[in-house]
Scaffold this motif. Structure first.
Motif, PDB file in Angstrom:
ATOM      1  N   ALA A 189       0.839  -1.206   0.000  1.00  0.00           N
ATOM      2  CA  ALA A 189       0.000   0.000   0.000  1.00  0.00           C
ATOM      3  C   ALA A 189       0.871   1.252   0.000  1.00  0.00           C
ATOM      4  N   VAL A 190       1.949   1.249   0.768  1.00  0.00           N
ATOM      5  CA  VAL A 190       2.874   2.385   0.777  1.00  0.00           C
ATOM      6  C   VAL A 190       3.554   2.510  -0.585  1.00  0.00           C
ATOM      7  N   TYR A 191       4.027   1.397  -1.121  1.00  0.00           N
ATOM      8  CA  TYR A 191       4.669   1.381  -2.451  1.00  0.00           C
ATOM      9  C   TYR A 191       3.724   1.934  -3.511  1.00  0.00           C
ATOM     10  N   ASP A 192       2.470   1.471  -3.486  1.00  0.00           N
ATOM     11  CA  ASP A 192       1.479   1.949  -4.455  1.00  0.00           C
ATOM     12  C   ASP A 192       1.238   3.442  -4.296  1.00  0.00           C
ATOM     13  N   ASN A 193       1.222   3.933  -3.063  1.00  0.00           N
ATOM     14  CA  ASN A 193       1.023   5.349  -2.819  1.00  0.00           C
ATOM     15  C   ASN A 193       2.180   6.173  -3.385  1.00  0.00           C
ATOM     16  N   VAL A 194       3.403   5.718  -3.180  1.00  0.00           N
ATOM     17  CA  VAL A 194       4.573   6.411  -3.735  1.00  0.00           C
ATOM     18  C   VAL A 194       4.477   6.428  -5.258  1.00  0.00           C
ATOM     19  N   HIS A 195       4.131   5.309  -5.853  1.00  0.00           N
ATOM     20  CA  HIS A 195       3.995   5.188  -7.300  1.00  0.00           C
ATOM     21  C   HIS A 195       2.927   6.154  -7.820  1.00  0.00           C
ATOM     22  N   GLU A 196       1.768   6.147  -7.197  1.00  0.00           N
ATOM     23  CA  GLU A 196       0.659   7.012  -7.630  1.00  0.00           C
ATOM     24  C   GLU A 196       1.007   8.490  -7.482  1.00  0.00           C
ATOM     25  N   ARG A 197       1.652   8.856  -6.374  1.00  0.00           N
ATOM     26  CA  ARG A 197       2.032  10.258  -6.174  1.00  0.00           C
ATOM     27  C   ARG A 197       3.059  10.697  -7.215  1.00  0.00           C
ATOM     28  N   LEU A 198       4.009   9.823  -7.537  1.00  0.00           N
ATOM     29  CA  LEU A 198       4.993  10.171  -8.563  1.00  0.00           C
ATOM     30  C   LEU A 198       4.310  10.341  -9.914  1.00  0.00           C
ATOM     31  N   LEU A 199       3.437   9.422 -10.283  1.00  0.00           N
ATOM     32  CA  LEU A 199       2.729   9.551 -11.559  1.00  0.00           C
ATOM     33  C   LEU A 199       1.912  10.847 -11.614  1.00  0.00           C
ATOM     34  N   ALA A 200       1.285  11.202 -10.498  1.00  0.00           N
ATOM     35  CA  ALA A 200       0.516  12.449 -10.457  1.00  0.00           C
ATOM     36  C   ALA A 200       1.433  13.657 -10.669  1.00  0.00           C
ATOM     37  N   ARG A 201       2.629  13.620 -10.063  1.00  0.00           N
ATOM     38  CA  ARG A 201       3.574  14.737 -10.213  1.00  0.00           C
ATOM     39  C   ARG A 201       4.188  14.774 -11.609  1.00  0.00           C
ATOM     40  N   LEU A 202       4.178  13.656 -12.325  1.00  0.00           N
ATOM     41  CA  LEU A 202       4.720  13.617 -13.685  1.00  0.00           C
ATOM     42  C   LEU A 202       3.686  13.992 -14.740  1.00  0.00           C
ATOM     43  N   ASP A 203       2.435  14.103 -14.343  1.00  0.00           N
ATOM     44  CA  ASP A 203       1.378  14.423 -15.286  1.00  0.00           C
ATOM     45  C   ASP A 203       1.701  15.727 -16.028  1.00  0.00           C
ATOM     46  N   GLY A 204       1.627  15.671 -17.353  1.00  0.00           N
ATOM     47  CA  GLY A 204       1.898  16.854 -18.164  1.00  0.00           C
ATOM     48  C   GLY A 204       3.367  17.121 -18.438  1.00  0.00           C
ATOM     49  N   LEU A 205       4.243  16.197 -18.067  1.00  0.00           N
ATOM     50  CA  LEU A 205       5.682  16.374 -18.297  1.00  0.00           C
ATOM     51  C   LEU A 205       5.960  16.546 -19.784  1.00  0.00           C
ATOM     52  N   THR A 206       6.605  17.647 -20.145  1.00  0.00           N
ATOM     53  CA  THR A 206       6.939  17.887 -21.546  1.00  0.00           C
ATOM     54  C   THR A 206       8.316  17.297 -21.859  1.00  0.00           C
ATOM     55  N   ASP A 207       8.579  17.119 -23.129  1.00  0.00           N
ATOM     56  CA  ASP A 207       9.885  16.604 -23.537  1.00  0.00           C
ATOM     57  C   ASP A 207      10.997  17.563 -23.144  1.00  0.00           C
ATOM     58  N   ASP A 208      10.750  18.872 -23.272  1.00  0.00           N
ATOM     59  CA  ASP A 208      11.756  19.868 -22.910  1.00  0.00           C
ATOM     60  C   ASP A 208      12.057  19.818 -21.412  1.00  0.00           C
ATOM     61  N   GLU A 209      11.013  19.733 -20.618  1.00  0.00           N
ATOM     62  CA  GLU A 209      11.173  19.666 -19.167  1.00  0.00           C
ATOM     63  C   GLU A 209      11.887  18.380 -18.757  1.00  0.00           C
ATOM     64  N   TYR A 210      11.530  17.278 -19.389  1.00  0.00           N
ATOM     65  CA  TYR A 210      12.127  15.968 -19.116  1.00  0.00           C
ATOM     66  C   TYR A 210      13.652  16.027 -19.255  1.00  0.00           C
ATOM     67  N   LEU A 211      14.130  16.701 -20.273  1.00  0.00           N
ATOM     68  CA  LEU A 211      15.578  16.775 -20.535  1.00  0.00           C
ATOM     69  C   LEU A 211      16.213  18.076 -20.058  1.00  0.00           C
ATOM     70  N   TRP A 212      15.467  18.937 -19.383  1.00  0.00           N
ATOM     71  CA  TRP A 212      15.969  20.233 -18.907  1.00  0.00           C
ATOM     72  C   TRP A 212      17.169  20.051 -17.983  1.00  0.00           C
ATOM     73  N   GLU A 213      18.194  20.865 -18.206  1.00  0.00           N
ATOM     74  CA  GLU A 213      19.397  20.839 -17.379  1.00  0.00           C
ATOM     75  C   GLU A 213      19.580  22.211 -16.747  1.00  0.00           C
ATOM     76  N   PRO A 214      19.168  22.363 -15.499  1.00  0.00           N
ATOM     77  CA  PRO A 214      19.222  23.670 -14.861  1.00  0.00           C
ATOM     78  C   PRO A 214      20.621  24.155 -14.512  1.00  0.00           C
ATOM     79  N   VAL A 215      21.591  23.243 -14.463  1.00  0.00           N
ATOM     80  CA  VAL A 215      22.977  23.629 -14.169  1.00  0.00           C
ATOM     81  C   VAL A 215      23.913  22.926 -15.152  1.00  0.00           C
ATOM     82  N   PRO A 216      25.012  23.582 -15.498  1.00  0.00           N
ATOM     83  CA  PRO A 216      25.957  22.927 -16.411  1.00  0.00           C
ATOM     84  C   PRO A 216      26.714  21.794 -15.722  1.00  0.00           C
TER      85      PRO A 216
END
Length: 183
Positions: free
Chosen positions: A10-37
């Protein structure tokens, strides 16, 4: 009464679901974004195939890593490796995204699907264990990652996924605010 295994799932599933919710709408640019060199991400090799940057042992301090790298890390270096070491009893190095020896998803949607599949694959293997089986050794290969029982493996999966999910969520927040302040 709920078993320890059911509570951990149940804890594992909750972590999985929360991560998927936070990834919702992830763009390709954001996915590969590098904020620091100088950080690690996924980069095409001479053959054009996208691979995660990695050295062994990890440098100290470790380089900053992109969302893409962190998603690869959870899916491959954690969940996929845990299945290979503890269930399949196969020694592994830094391998490819499951099913594709060296290929990494180049876009956000594909990466989310691949990560979701790894969560499901690990869950399918660990969910077959009752409390007595969770207390058993998961074999000498898992000792490479300092895990000795299936229960320990479950705790490690939850810890790694939670840790990196929080980092991914923070990077998404920073990316969103970067876009707003740059406008």
């Amino acid at each position: 009464m709920t078993s320890f295994g059911e509570e951990l799932l149940a804890v594992y599933d909750n972590v999985h679901e929360r991560l998927l919710a936070r990834l919702d709408g992830l763009t390709d640019d954001e996915y590969l974004w590098e904020p620091v060199p100088g950080g690690w991400s996924l980069r095409p090799g001479d053959d054009g195939v996208l691979r995660a940057e990695k050295t062994e042992p990890d440098p100290v301090p470790a380089p900053f890593t992109s969302i893409a790298w962190r998603m690869w890390h959870i899916g491959v270096e954690c969940l996929d490796v845990y299945v290979k070491l503890a269930f399949d009893r196969v020694p592994v190095g830094v391998g490819g995204w499951p099913g594709e020896a060296a290929v990494r998803p180049g876009g956000g949607a594909e990466a989310i699907a691949a990560l979701d599949a790894e969560f499901a694959r690990f869950r399918s293997r660990i969910s077959g264990l009752d409390d007595a089986a969770l207390a058993r050794s998961c074999g000498p290969l898992a000792e490479e990652i300092h895990v000795f029982t299936y229960l320990g493996l479950m705790f490690r999966a939850i810890d790694e996924a939670t840790h990196h999910a929080a980092e991914i969520a923070l990077l998404r927040d920073l990316y969103r605010h970067r876009e707003v302040s740059a406008a």
